[in-house]
Write an enzyme that holds these catalytic residues in place. Sequence first.
Site, short mmCIF file in Angstrom:
data_model
loop_
_atom_site.label_atom_id
_atom_site.label_comp_id
_atom_site.label_asym_id
_atom_site.label_seq_id
_atom_site.Cartn_x
_atom_site.Cartn_y
_atom_site.Cartn_z
N THR A 1 0.70 24.03 2.87
CA THR A 1 1.52 24.53 3.78
C THR A 1 1.62 25.92 3.75
O THR A 1 1.25 26.75 2.74
CB THR A 1 3.30 24.04 3.34
N ARG B 1 5.19 9.87 8.56
CA ARG B 1 5.62 10.39 7.42
C ARG B 1 5.90 11.77 7.53
O ARG B 1 5.31 12.63 8.18
CB ARG B 1 4.48 10.26 6.19
N VAL B 2 7.29 12.08 6.88
CA VAL B 2 7.67 13.74 7.28
C VAL B 2 7.89 13.97 5.71
O VAL B 2 8.70 13.22 4.90
CB VAL B 2 8.99 13.82 8.12
N GLY B 3 7.36 15.20 5.23
CA GLY B 3 7.70 15.72 4.07
C GLY B 3 8.98 16.55 3.99
O GLY B 3 9.93 16.59 4.60
N ASP B 4 8.88 17.54 3.08
CA ASP B 4 10.10 18.33 2.84
C ASP B 4 10.05 19.51 3.66
O ASP B 4 10.90 20.32 4.08
CB ASP B 4 9.95 19.04 1.23
N THR C 1 5.99 24.65 -1.24
CA THR C 1 4.90 23.96 -0.81
C THR C 1 4.59 23.10 -2.19
O THR C 1 5.07 23.42 -3.30
CB THR C 1 3.63 24.90 -0.79
N GLY C 2 3.71 22.04 -1.82
CA GLY C 2 3.50 21.04 -2.83
C GLY C 2 4.08 19.72 -2.45
O GLY C 2 4.34 19.40 -1.43
N GLY D 1 6.07 17.01 -1.25
CA GLY D 1 7.36 17.17 -0.55
C GLY D 1 8.39 16.22 -1.15
O GLY D 1 9.59 16.49 -1.19
N1 ASP Z 1 5.10 20.22 1.08
C1 ASP Z 1 4.41 19.54 2.01
C2 ASP Z 1 4.73 18.08 2.26
O1 ASP Z 1 5.09 17.32 1.45
C3 ASP Z 1 3.22 19.76 1.63
C4 ASP Z 1 2.61 20.89 0.83
O2 ASP Z 1 3.34 22.09 1.06
O3 ASP Z 1 1.77 20.89 0.21
O4 ASP Z 1 4.63 17.77 3.57
#
Ligand code: ASP
Length: 387
Positions: free
Chosen positions: A220, A248-251, A271-272, A274
Amino acid sequence: MRRTITRRDLVRAGAAVGLVASVPGKLFGQAPAVVVRKAKPLVIASPNGFYFTNGGAQTCVEKAFLMITQGGDVLDALIEGVNIVELDPLEDAVGYGGLPNADGVVQLDSCCMHGPKKRAGGVAALEGVRTPSRVARAVMDTTDHHLLVGKGAQTFARSMGFAIEDDLNTERSRTLWLEWKRRTDPLHYLDPAKRELASRQVSQQMVREGLMSGRHLYGTINCSGINAKGQICGVTTTSGLAWKIPGRVGDSPILGAGLYVDNEVGAAGSTGRGEANLYGLCSFLIVELMRGGMHPKDAGMEALRRIKANTIEKRLCRADGNPSFNLSFYILNAKGEYAGVALYREDEDERGAVGQKDGRLVRYCVCTESGPQMLVCEPLLPGLPQG
Ligand code: ASP
């Protein structure tokens, strides 16, 4: 050829800011048209804000910093910056060329927040638009809502004049998806738990084989900035988790999770993984902890401790009980202090991406009057998430 921000550009930008700061309080009996400098301008971002240029001259943080110091609106500047990353086909975790979902369709998420205006906008599972951050901005500017998703988000984008493309895959993202699909034929894994496990194992194997960077399973860009008047904004944009279940929706597009801004306090973004961040709404948490007086680094570390404490499912833990994934936060406060923090000190992912010997270290980047810089995140735990 790439032209990095020069010392001269920055001295010029810094001089302009300095001039503003030195304007006397009263000018011919009238209040000065300019505001006395409250903060040193700063842009902070995930590491991809430092190395993608989309074949042009500037990176995200360079572009955003220059626009901010030239007097541009902070959110306009940040969005122009992340557009470079969204449009770069080489970045397969954001925008055009982002790795698709389990059906091979690229679905993008983004949100943005304008500190001084106290407004925000977001889109999720948006298909066909390369720059979801711009659509998020349009949601903020032209509707009474915060979040539009799926088909509705696309219809809105079309009505705002955005070009809608049939497919945002690049040859590379499609080839990688086909390889993942070939290895995980879901018909063989009707049990959802087994399928999830197989999907993770296949993805990790593809990373080990060098087919793709592990950084891009997740991946991200979050970018926040402050100008000399102390105005703070932020934006987060992503293609989300690679091979995700469609929809699917993340953070990233969720206020308080992937991003939160309070003009009086500061900004935080992530990032990471979510799902782990969503349970604690950690960007909101970090801003609230800073409101209580914590330094960005301490607030970020407290959020990471919460995430670690909330991670109790075995499938998400290493043998020692610690989380088996990484998460980073990029944080700045109204004084212009900043920090990048991460659950783990290292990630397979980072190797090679920065082209440095210690490329495994998890990083973030900033741009200040002294120029763009890649820095190492403060970790909660040593080593790699995979142990
Ligand atoms: N945080 C984002 C998600 O979970 C992906 C990411 O930043 O690696 O969609």
